[in-house]
Scaffold this motif. Structure first.
Motif, PDB file in Angstrom:
ATOM      1  N   PRO A  67       1.748 -75.052  74.077  1.00 18.15           N
ATOM      2  CA  PRO A  67       1.878 -74.032  73.030  1.00 18.15           C
ATOM      3  C   PRO A  67       2.148 -72.631  73.595  1.00 18.15           C
ATOM      4  O   PRO A  67       2.854 -71.840  72.966  1.00 18.15           O
ATOM      5  N   THR A  68       1.617 -72.336  74.778  1.00 24.08           N
ATOM      6  CA  THR A  68       1.863 -71.030  75.388  1.00 24.08           C
ATOM      7  C   THR A  68       3.351 -70.835  75.633  1.00 24.08           C
ATOM      8  O   THR A  68       3.918 -69.782  75.304  1.00 24.08           O
ATOM      9  N   ILE A  69       3.982 -71.838  76.187  1.00 20.80           N
ATOM     10  CA  ILE A  69       5.411 -71.734  76.477  1.00 20.80           C
ATOM     11  C   ILE A  69       6.215 -71.635  75.187  1.00 20.80           C
ATOM     12  O   ILE A  69       7.147 -70.838  75.078  1.00 20.80           O
ATOM     13  N   LYS A  70       5.819 -72.395  74.174  1.00 18.90           N
ATOM     14  CA  LYS A  70       6.531 -72.335  72.895  1.00 18.90           C
ATOM     15  C   LYS A  70       6.342 -70.987  72.203  1.00 18.90           C
ATOM     16  O   LYS A  70       7.285 -70.451  71.610  1.00 18.90           O
ATOM     17  N   VAL A  71       5.151 -70.414  72.281  1.00 21.43           N
ATOM     18  CA  VAL A  71       4.920 -69.094  71.692  1.00 21.43           C
ATOM     19  C   VAL A  71       5.714 -68.044  72.458  1.00 21.43           C
ATOM     20  O   VAL A  71       6.297 -67.134  71.857  1.00 21.43           O
ATOM     21  N   LEU A  72       5.779 -68.172  73.780  1.00 20.60           N
ATOM     22  CA  LEU A  72       6.574 -67.239  74.580  1.00 20.60           C
ATOM     23  C   LEU A  72       8.041 -67.289  74.163  1.00 20.60           C
ATOM     24  O   LEU A  72       8.677 -66.243  73.979  1.00 20.60           O
ATOM     25  N   LEU A  73       8.580 -68.482  73.983  1.00 25.90           N
ATOM     26  CA  LEU A  73       9.976 -68.612  73.554  1.00 25.90           C
ATOM     27  C   LEU A  73      10.184 -68.066  72.143  1.00 25.90           C
ATOM     28  O   LEU A  73      11.206 -67.442  71.853  1.00 25.90           O
ATOM     29  N   THR A  74       9.210 -68.292  71.277  1.00 25.07           N
ATOM     30  CA  THR A  74       9.288 -67.759  69.913  1.00 25.07           C
ATOM     31  C   THR A  74       9.275 -66.231  69.943  1.00 25.07           C
ATOM     32  O   THR A  74      10.066 -65.577  69.251  1.00 25.07           O
ATOM     33  N   LEU A  75       8.392 -65.668  70.751  1.00 19.79           N
ATOM     34  CA  LEU A  75       8.313 -64.209  70.885  1.00 19.79           C
ATOM     35  C   LEU A  75       9.619 -63.661  71.451  1.00 19.79           C
ATOM     36  O   LEU A  75      10.144 -62.653  70.961  1.00 19.79           O
ATOM     37  N   LYS A  76      10.162 -64.335  72.459  1.00 15.98           N
ATOM     38  CA  LYS A  76      11.438 -63.897  73.039  1.00 15.98           C
ATOM     39  C   LYS A  76      12.517 -63.852  71.957  1.00 15.98           C
ATOM     40  O   LYS A  76      13.214 -62.848  71.813  1.00 15.98           O
ATOM     41  N   GLY A  77      12.647 -64.948  71.228  1.00 13.85           N
ATOM     42  CA  GLY A  77      13.658 -65.000  70.178  1.00 13.85           C
ATOM     43  C   GLY A  77      13.480 -63.904  69.152  1.00 13.85           C
ATOM     44  O   GLY A  77      14.439 -63.232  68.767  1.00 13.85           O
ATOM     45  N   TRP A  78      12.246 -63.684  68.716  1.00 12.84           N
ATOM     46  CA  TRP A  78      11.993 -62.672  67.695  1.00 12.84           C
ATOM     47  C   TRP A  78      12.320 -61.285  68.235  1.00 12.84           C
ATOM     48  O   TRP A  78      12.973 -60.489  67.551  1.00 12.84           O
ATOM     49  N   LEU A 132      14.332 -60.361  70.729  1.00 17.95           N
ATOM     50  CA  LEU A 132      15.763 -60.155  70.963  1.00 17.95           C
ATOM     51  C   LEU A 132      16.547 -60.090  69.662  1.00 17.95           C
ATOM     52  O   LEU A 132      17.478 -59.284  69.535  1.00 17.95           O
ATOM     53  N   GLU A 133      16.185 -60.911  68.683  1.00 20.43           N
ATOM     54  CA  GLU A 133      16.872 -60.876  67.380  1.00 20.43           C
ATOM     55  C   GLU A 133      16.666 -59.547  66.661  1.00 20.43           C
ATOM     56  O   GLU A 133      17.496 -59.143  65.858  1.00 20.43           O
ATOM     57  N   ASN A 134      15.565 -58.901  66.953  1.00 27.21           N
ATOM     58  CA  ASN A 134      15.228 -57.666  66.236  1.00 27.21           C
ATOM     59  C   ASN A 134      15.424 -56.408  67.067  1.00 27.21           C
ATOM     60  O   ASN A 134      14.922 -55.343  66.722  1.00 27.21           O
ATOM     61  N   GLY A 135      16.153 -56.531  68.176  1.00 29.83           N
ATOM     62  CA  GLY A 135      16.530 -55.360  68.957  1.00 29.83           C
ATOM     63  C   GLY A 135      15.457 -54.799  69.873  1.00 29.83           C
ATOM     64  O   GLY A 135      15.523 -53.638  70.259  1.00 29.83           O
ATOM     65  N   PHE A 136      14.491 -55.622  70.250  1.00 30.59           N
ATOM     66  CA  PHE A 136      13.411 -55.162  71.120  1.00 30.59           C
ATOM     67  C   PHE A 136      13.585 -55.735  72.535  1.00 30.59           C
ATOM     68  O   PHE A 136      12.659 -56.322  73.090  1.00 30.59           O
ATOM     69  N   GLU A 137      14.766 -55.553  73.106  1.00 31.31           N
ATOM     70  CA  GLU A 137      15.042 -56.113  74.422  1.00 31.31           C
ATOM     71  C   GLU A 137      14.112 -55.530  75.486  1.00 31.31           C
ATOM     72  O   GLU A 137      13.649 -56.238  76.374  1.00 31.31           O
ATOM     73  N   ARG A 138      13.838 -54.261  75.411  1.00 29.82           N
ATOM     74  CA  ARG A 138      12.953 -53.611  76.398  1.00 29.82           C
ATOM     75  C   ARG A 138      11.557 -54.236  76.352  1.00 29.82           C
ATOM     76  O   ARG A 138      10.942 -54.472  77.385  1.00 29.82           O
ATOM     77  N   GLU A 139      11.067 -54.517  75.160  1.00 32.10           N
ATOM     78  CA  GLU A 139       9.764 -55.159  75.021  1.00 32.10           C
ATOM     79  C   GLU A 139       9.782 -56.569  75.604  1.00 32.10           C
ATOM     80  O   GLU A 139       8.816 -57.005  76.218  1.00 32.10           O
ATOM     81  N   TRP A 140      10.909 -57.283  75.399  1.00 35.51           N
ATOM     82  CA  TRP A 140      11.023 -58.619  75.983  1.00 35.51           C
ATOM     83  C   TRP A 140      10.953 -58.533  77.507  1.00 35.51           C
ATOM     84  O   TRP A 140      10.300 -59.347  78.150  1.00 35.51           O
ATOM     85  N   GLU A 141      11.619 -57.548  78.095  1.00 34.98           N
ATOM     86  CA  GLU A 141      11.566 -57.388  79.551  1.00 34.98           C
ATOM     87  C   GLU A 141      10.129 -57.190  80.030  1.00 34.98           C
ATOM     88  O   GLU A 141       9.734 -57.755  81.050  1.00 34.98           O
ATOM     89  N   LYS A 142       9.359 -56.410  79.300  1.00 38.68           N
ATOM     90  CA  LYS A 142       7.958 -56.189  79.672  1.00 38.68           C
ATOM     91  C   LYS A 142       7.161 -57.494  79.596  1.00 38.68           C
ATOM     92  O   LYS A 142       6.361 -57.793  80.478  1.00 38.68           O
ATOM     93  N   VAL A 143       7.368 -58.248  78.536  1.00 36.28           N
ATOM     94  CA  VAL A 143       6.669 -59.528  78.369  1.00 36.28           C
ATOM     95  C   VAL A 143       7.066 -60.489  79.486  1.00 36.28           C
ATOM     96  O   VAL A 143       6.205 -61.103  80.127  1.00 36.28           O
ATOM     97  N   LEU A 144       8.353 -60.605  79.744  1.00 35.01           N
ATOM     98  CA  LEU A 144       8.847 -61.503  80.789  1.00 35.01           C
ATOM     99  C   LEU A 144       8.268 -61.112  82.143  1.00 35.01           C
ATOM    100  O   LEU A 144       7.782 -61.956  82.896  1.00 35.01           O
ATOM    101  N   GLY A 145       8.303 -59.839  82.447  1.00 37.33           N
ATOM    102  CA  GLY A 145       7.771 -59.372  83.717  1.00 37.33           C
ATOM    103  C   GLY A 145       6.285 -59.622  83.866  1.00 37.33           C
ATOM    104  O   GLY A 145       5.800 -59.948  84.952  1.00 37.33           O
ATOM    105  N   SER A 146       5.571 -59.515  82.774  1.00 38.97           N
ATOM    106  CA  SER A 146       4.117 -59.692  82.813  1.00 38.97           C
ATOM    107  C   SER A 146       3.683 -61.144  82.896  1.00 38.97           C
ATOM    108  O   SER A 146       2.649 -61.451  83.497  1.00 38.97           O
ATOM    109  N   PHE A 147       4.441 -62.055  82.300  1.00 43.44           N
ATOM    110  CA  PHE A 147       3.949 -63.422  82.140  1.00 43.44           C
ATOM    111  C   PHE A 147       4.718 -64.489  82.910  1.00 43.44           C
ATOM    112  O   PHE A 147       4.340 -65.665  82.865  1.00 43.44           O
ATOM    113  N   ALA A 148       5.769 -64.120  83.635  1.00 45.10           N
ATOM    114  CA  ALA A 148       6.546 -65.115  84.378  1.00 45.10           C
ATOM    115  C   ALA A 148       5.674 -65.890  85.361  1.00 45.10           C
ATOM    116  O   ALA A 148       5.776 -67.115  85.464  1.00 45.10           O
ATOM    117  N   GLY A 149       4.824 -65.211  86.068  1.00 45.52           N
ATOM    118  CA  GLY A 149       3.959 -65.878  87.046  1.00 45.52           C
ATOM    119  C   GLY A 149       3.024 -66.888  86.414  1.00 45.52           C
ATOM    120  O   GLY A 149       2.766 -67.962  86.984  1.00 45.52           O
TER     121      GLY A 149
END
Length: 175
Positions: free
Chosen positions: A86-97, A99-116
């Motif tokens: 579910p963590t991975i699915k929520v991460l993908l859902t958050l990414k989609g939401w 990026l679809e809503n113009g929050f690319e900078r926020e996605w970068e922060k999330v990706l950078g924080s949680f990739a590890g």
């Protein structure tokens, strides 16, 4: 409020969330979640409309991010495997939401924080799932890690990508 029921109303397709203990989850906008649950509506698009009419669409990202953080806490602190998928699915859902809503900078922060964290989940997935499922999740994790490596051009993310590829390469069966 029935937090689990509210989360399941927002993300009914994530059946794996049924197995998650939400007793310690304190989501943002509890009144919004309660009102959405009481409305009888279901699904993320409905929740987005509902939030937009009341507190603002940005609440959707905050609820999803809070859910992601909670799942990661359960994973790290309590070593619960049932939160991994579910963590991975929520991460993908958050990414989609985002990026679809113009929050690319926020996605970068999330990706950078949680990739590890997601890379650390991959060995558990390989250990607990059949090879086909492990390869599917491995492919998703590899894609996200590759995105982080390209975006941040940092040795840490390059090492994560190398580790991911090594783990995925060892999954038995057809690649």
């Amino acid at each position: 409020m029935e937090v689990k029921e509210a989360i399941m109303a927002i993300l009914p397709e994530l059946e794996e969330l049924e197995d998650v203990d939400f007793r310690q989850f304190s989501p943002p906008y509890p009144n919004l979640l309660k009102a959405f649950l009481e409305s009888g509506k279901k699904g993320l698009p409905e929740f987005e409309r509902f939030a937009g009419e009341t507190v603002g669409r940005e609440a959707v990202a905050q609820v999803l991010l809070s859910l992601l953080q909670y799942l990661l806490i359960r994973y790290r602190r309590f070593n619960e495997y049932n939160v991994v998928k579910p963590t991975i699915k929520v991460l993908l859902t958050l990414k989609g939401w985002l990026l679809e809503n113009g929050f690319e900078r926020e996605w970068e922060k999330v990706l950078g924080s949680f990739a590890g964290y997601i890379v650390s989940m991959l060995p558990l997935i390989v250990e607990n799932e059949d090879p086909e499922t492990a390869r599917a999740y491995g492919s998703l994790i590899e894609s996200l890690t590759e995105e982080a490596s390209e975006r941040f051009n940092d040795e840490y993310y390059d090492e994560l990508l190398e580790k991911t590829r090594e783990i995925v390469g060892k999954i038995p069966g057809e690649p």
